[in-house]
Design a protein around this motif. Structure first.
Motif, PDB file in Angstrom:
ATOM      1  N   ARG A   1       0.851  -1.196   0.000  1.00  0.00           N
ATOM      2  CA  ARG A   1       0.000   0.000   0.000  1.00  0.00           C
ATOM      3  C   ARG A   1       0.883   1.241   0.000  1.00  0.00           C
ATOM      4  O   ARG A   1       1.782   1.357   0.823  1.00  0.00           O
ATOM      5  CB  ARG A   1      -0.880   0.017   1.241  1.00  0.00           C
ATOM      6  N   PRO A   2       0.616   2.193  -0.881  1.00  0.00           N
ATOM      7  CA  PRO A   2       1.441   3.415  -0.905  1.00  0.00           C
ATOM      8  C   PRO A   2       1.065   4.357   0.236  1.00  0.00           C
ATOM      9  O   PRO A   2      -0.070   4.344   0.729  1.00  0.00           O
ATOM     10  CB  PRO A   2       1.098   4.037  -2.254  1.00  0.00           C
ATOM     11  N   ASP A   3       2.025   5.152   0.655  1.00  0.00           N
ATOM     12  CA  ASP A   3       1.741   6.201   1.632  1.00  0.00           C
ATOM     13  C   ASP A   3       0.893   7.276   0.968  1.00  0.00           C
ATOM     14  O   ASP A   3       1.044   7.553  -0.230  1.00  0.00           O
ATOM     15  CB  ASP A   3       3.039   6.824   2.139  1.00  0.00           C
ATOM     16  N   VAL A   4       0.040   7.873   1.755  1.00  0.00           N
ATOM     17  CA  VAL A   4      -0.786   8.972   1.248  1.00  0.00           C
ATOM     18  C   VAL A   4       0.142  10.148   0.928  1.00  0.00           C
ATOM     19  O   VAL A   4       0.991  10.513   1.749  1.00  0.00           O
ATOM     20  CB  VAL A   4      -1.856   9.376   2.287  1.00  0.00           C
ATOM     21  N   PRO A   5       0.013  10.736  -0.255  1.00  0.00           N
ATOM     22  CA  PRO A   5       0.887  11.860  -0.619  1.00  0.00           C
ATOM     23  C   PRO A   5       0.753  13.022   0.373  1.00  0.00           C
ATOM     24  O   PRO A   5      -0.359  13.338   0.828  1.00  0.00           O
ATOM     25  CB  PRO A   5       0.381  12.274  -1.999  1.00  0.00           C
ATOM     26  N   PRO A   6       1.866  13.666   0.704  1.00  0.00           N
ATOM     27  CA  PRO A   6       1.826  14.781   1.658  1.00  0.00           C
ATOM     28  C   PRO A   6       0.841  15.886   1.273  1.00  0.00           C
ATOM     29  O   PRO A   6       0.162  16.436   2.152  1.00  0.00           O
ATOM     30  CB  PRO A   6       3.270  15.299   1.661  1.00  0.00           C
ATOM     31  N   ALA A   7       0.740  16.220  -0.008  1.00  0.00           N
ATOM     32  CA  ALA A   7      -0.188  17.288  -0.429  1.00  0.00           C
ATOM     33  C   ALA A   7      -1.638  16.899  -0.140  1.00  0.00           C
ATOM     34  O   ALA A   7      -2.451  17.740   0.258  1.00  0.00           O
ATOM     35  CB  ALA A   7       0.003  17.613  -1.909  1.00  0.00           C
ATOM     36  N   MET A   8      -1.969  15.635  -0.330  1.00  0.00           N
ATOM     37  CA  MET A   8      -3.318  15.144  -0.053  1.00  0.00           C
ATOM     38  C   MET A   8      -3.597  15.191   1.455  1.00  0.00           C
ATOM     39  O   MET A   8      -4.663  15.637   1.889  1.00  0.00           O
ATOM     40  CB  MET A   8      -3.455  13.712  -0.582  1.00  0.00           C
ATOM     41  N   LEU A   9      -2.624  14.750   2.235  1.00  0.00           N
ATOM     42  CA  LEU A   9      -2.774  14.803   3.695  1.00  0.00           C
ATOM     43  C   LEU A   9      -2.953  16.241   4.164  1.00  0.00           C
ATOM     44  O   LEU A   9      -3.780  16.508   5.043  1.00  0.00           O
ATOM     45  CB  LEU A   9      -1.552  14.195   4.380  1.00  0.00           C
ATOM     46  N   GLU A  10      -2.207  17.157   3.589  1.00  0.00           N
ATOM     47  CA  GLU A  10      -2.304  18.555   4.005  1.00  0.00           C
ATOM     48  C   GLU A  10      -3.697  19.120   3.723  1.00  0.00           C
ATOM     49  O   GLU A  10      -4.261  19.839   4.542  1.00  0.00           O
ATOM     50  CB  GLU A  10      -1.229  19.397   3.311  1.00  0.00           C
ATOM     51  N   ARG A  11      -4.268  18.790   2.587  1.00  0.00           N
ATOM     52  CA  ARG A  11      -5.633  19.256   2.272  1.00  0.00           C
ATOM     53  C   ARG A  11      -6.629  18.723   3.299  1.00  0.00           C
ATOM     54  O   ARG A  11      -7.504  19.441   3.774  1.00  0.00           O
ATOM     55  CB  ARG A  11      -6.050  18.811   0.872  1.00  0.00           C
ATOM     56  N   LEU A  12      -6.504  17.430   3.625  1.00  0.00           N
ATOM     57  CA  LEU A  12      -7.411  16.827   4.600  1.00  0.00           C
ATOM     58  C   LEU A  12      -7.194  17.420   5.988  1.00  0.00           C
ATOM     59  O   LEU A  12      -8.159  17.646   6.732  1.00  0.00           O
ATOM     60  CB  LEU A  12      -7.227  15.309   4.620  1.00  0.00           C
TER      61      LEU A  12
END
Length: 123
Positions: free
Chosen positions: A3-14
């Motif tokens: 499983r890939p790590d969630v991209p930092p930009a996506m995490l930041e939006r959330l």
């Protein structure tokens, strides 16, 4: 496949969306990251073995049923009558994600906290 790590930009939006909600706390999940209010999960984001990213959340039963009929990017969680999710990618409508996660928070939070949140469709 791993499983890939969630991209930092996506995490930041959330984090911007969920971090603005009263007493909504971020924590590591069995995979990915989840946000909770008390012991109730509001949202969970993770990468799947298919290399796609998903966020799961709570919704009203009628809305869950609608998600089931709409198909991609939405899906219904089979283990819960009030759980749904959405695939996240470069075409994601983040305004819609914010509305869905705010609604999820208001479903999961105690009334004293949910009443503090301005919902787009309230009133």
């Amino acid at each position: 496949m791993a499983r890939p790590d969630v991209p930092p930009a996506m995490l930041e939006r959330l984090r911007r969306i969920l971090g603005a909600l009263p007493e909504c706390e971020e924590e590591a999940a069995w995979t990915g990251v989840r946000w909770r209010v008390g012991k109730a999960t509001v949202a969970h984001v993770f990468g799947g073995e298919d290399q796609l990213f998903r966020v799961t959340f709570r919704a009203e039963p009628a809305e869950v049923m609608a998600f089931g009929h709409l198909g991609d990017p939405y899906f219904v969680l089979g283990w819960s009558g009030d759980g749904a999710g959405m695939l996240l990618d470069d075409t994601t409508d983040w305004t819609e994600v914010a509305e869905l996660l705010t609604d999820s928070y208001c479903i999961q939070a105690p009334a004293r906290l949910a009443d503090l949140v301005e919902r787009p469709d309230a009133g």
